[in-house]
Design a protein around this motif. Structure first.
Motif, PDB file in Angstrom:
ATOM      1  N   LEU A   6       0.864  -1.182   0.000  1.00 40.81           N
ATOM      2  CA  LEU A   6       0.000   0.000   0.000  1.00 40.81           C
ATOM      3  C   LEU A   6       0.896   1.226   0.000  1.00 40.81           C
ATOM      4  O   LEU A   6       1.796   1.345   0.826  1.00 40.81           O
ATOM      5  N   ARG A   7       0.685   2.114  -0.954  1.00 41.05           N
ATOM      6  CA  ARG A   7       1.466   3.351  -0.998  1.00 41.05           C
ATOM      7  C   ARG A   7       0.521   4.537  -0.893  1.00 41.05           C
ATOM      8  O   ARG A   7      -0.420   4.662  -1.693  1.00 41.05           O
ATOM      9  N   HIS A   8       0.761   5.372   0.105  1.00 43.87           N
ATOM     10  CA  HIS A   8      -0.126   6.519   0.267  1.00 43.87           C
ATOM     11  C   HIS A   8       0.242   7.632  -0.696  1.00 43.87           C
ATOM     12  O   HIS A   8       1.405   7.980  -0.839  1.00 43.87           O
ATOM     13  N   GLY A   9      -0.768   8.177  -1.373  1.00 45.95           N
ATOM     14  CA  GLY A   9      -0.553   9.299  -2.275  1.00 45.95           C
ATOM     15  C   GLY A   9      -0.994  10.585  -1.610  1.00 45.95           C
ATOM     16  O   GLY A   9      -1.141  10.640  -0.388  1.00 45.95           O
ATOM     17  N   VAL A  10      -1.204  11.615  -2.405  1.00 42.77           N
ATOM     18  CA  VAL A  10      -1.685  12.876  -1.832  1.00 42.77           C
ATOM     19  C   VAL A  10      -3.144  13.069  -2.209  1.00 42.77           C
ATOM     20  O   VAL A  10      -3.653  12.417  -3.110  1.00 42.77           O
ATOM     21  N   ALA A  11      -3.818  13.966  -1.507  1.00 44.78           N
ATOM     22  CA  ALA A  11      -5.199  14.340  -1.805  1.00 44.78           C
ATOM     23  C   ALA A  11      -6.155  13.154  -1.789  1.00 44.78           C
ATOM     24  O   ALA A  11      -6.988  12.981  -2.676  1.00 44.78           O
ATOM     25  N   GLY A  12      -6.020  12.324  -0.776  1.00 51.23           N
ATOM     26  CA  GLY A  12      -7.023  11.286  -0.546  1.00 51.23           C
ATOM     27  C   GLY A  12      -6.961  10.070  -1.449  1.00 51.23           C
ATOM     28  O   GLY A  12      -7.961   9.388  -1.632  1.00 51.23           O
ATOM     29  N   VAL A  13      -5.828   9.804  -2.069  1.00 49.97           N
ATOM     30  CA  VAL A  13      -5.714   8.574  -2.855  1.00 49.97           C
ATOM     31  C   VAL A  13      -4.542   7.734  -2.355  1.00 49.97           C
ATOM     32  O   VAL A  13      -3.653   8.239  -1.671  1.00 49.97           O
ATOM     33  N   ALA A  14      -4.592   6.475  -2.674  1.00 51.83           N
ATOM     34  CA  ALA A  14      -3.488   5.570  -2.338  1.00 51.83           C
ATOM     35  C   ALA A  14      -3.377   4.542  -3.451  1.00 51.83           C
ATOM     36  O   ALA A  14      -4.312   4.350  -4.225  1.00 51.83           O
ATOM     37  N   GLY A  15      -2.225   3.906  -3.538  1.00 49.22           N
ATOM     38  CA  GLY A  15      -2.027   2.884  -4.567  1.00 49.22           C
ATOM     39  C   GLY A  15      -1.778   1.538  -3.934  1.00 49.22           C
ATOM     40  O   GLY A  15      -1.264   1.436  -2.822  1.00 49.22           O
TER      41      GLY A  15
END
Ligand SMILES: [Zn+2]
Length: 338
Positions: A112-121
């Motif tokens: 799980l990779r956290h992104g910015v502005a409420g998204v993750a991969g």
């Protein structure tokens, strides 16, 4: 040396070290490939792709790959160079290739990779290629079923939504069937030798994995047996290849990938485009036959109607594409098992 380079080119030290490592690898282990770069025949990036794909070979086997790739590299972009090198490496060191495939698979993981502005991969790395491909085909088919007339989501969005629903346990009904082509030669299939096989859209895979996939009862893969001597298709699944199998399947099996030079999208999802030696399409009177059909992915197929682009297929099956800048690029399906 790496430190100087880092300063001169404004690189981080690790990038500079990698650059020096590649330069040394090319100069020491792949001198014939490097000479092609120096003489201006191939781009540096393609030579680097050779070095990277063959980095784990010992010196003796690197010599073999250097010679093989020096003969194959002309006209290949870095992606094609990497895949062609993978095939040459697998051929030069089949045991090492099997071992490497096994070790990579041991390093599989789900992240799980956290992104910015409420998204993750989410990513599932180093999964066995057969299962990962089967999973992708499964998600793709379900997404395409949802793409009805009033569906506003794109196919990319639908695939993401379907995959997420599956991961959190939502149920989808219906059996998913799809074909992904797996090419292996008859002797390898019979277990009499261990030539690496080829999975359309992926490249070479170890012989042992190919036999497992081909023998699997619920496989989504269509096995395609080739003549060990010529690399030509001799059997498609359990059936004789000609004349029962349709022309469309014959062309897709032959082409394996989109025929646009440099494109690696699998041919079984491609459009079949009519084209003859005068550049005529179907509407202009081109006949239908194996020599006048080429597999092109949707994006590359569209180029046929763009002014300035010209496509021609010569009688030997070579597709020649001339761009608006009057550069001509050619492609032929790569021979199998070479
Ligand atoms: Zn394409």
């Amino acid at each position: 040396m790496a430190e100087e380079l880092a300063l001169a080119l404004c690189l981080t030290k690790s990038k500079a070290h990698a650059l020096v490592g590649r330069a040394e690898g090319l100069a020491d282990r792949f001198p014939q490939v490097l000479r092609l770069v120096e003489e201006g025949h191939v781009p540096l990036a393609s030579a680097v792709a050779v070095n990277d794909a063959a980095a784990w070979l010992d010196a003796g086997k690197a010599v073999v790959v250097d010679r093989v790739m020096a003969g194959r590299l002309m006209g290949k972009n870095p992606t094609q160079a990497r895949r062609s090198t993978n095939a040459a490496v697998a051929r030069a060191d089949p045991e090492g290739f099997e071992e490497r495939a096994r070790r990579q698979c041991e390093a599989r993981r789900f992240r799980l990779r956290h992104g910015v502005a409420g998204v993750a991969g989410l990513s599932l790395d180093n999964a066995p290629v057969d299962r990962a491909t089967a999973a992708y085909v499964c998600v793709d088919r379900l997404a395409r079923r949802l793409k009805t007339g009033d569906e506003t989501r794109t196919l990319d969005q639908l695939r993401a939504d379907v995959a997420m629903d599956m991961l959190v346990g939502k149920q989808f009904g219906g059996e998913v069937k799809a074909h992904v082509y797996l090419y292996l030669d008859a002797l390898t299939y019979a277990g009499l030798r261990d030539r690496p096989a080829e999975l359309a859209g992926h490249g070479v895979i170890p012989a042992s994995l190919a036999r497992d996939i081909a023998a699997g009862p619920k496989t989504v893969f269509q096995r395609i047996i080739t003549d060990p001597g010529t690399g030509q298709v001799v059997e498609l699944g359990r059936r004789r290849y000609r004349p029962k199998a349709g022309l469309a399947e014959l062309v897709r099996v032959r082409d394996r990938e989109c025929r646009h030079p440099g494109c690696t999208r699998p041919a079984q999802f491609a459009d079949l485009d009519h084209c003859d030696s005068r550049g005529r399409g179907w509407k202009k009177g081109c006949r239908t036959g194996p020599s006048t059909l080429v597999g092109l992915c949707r994006a590359d197929h569209r180029l046929r109607d763009v002014p300035g682009w010209e496509h021609k297929v010569t009688p030997d099956g070579t597709l020649a594409i001339t761009t608006p800048a009057k550069q001509t690029y050619r492609s032929r399906p790569e021979p199998l098992g070479r």
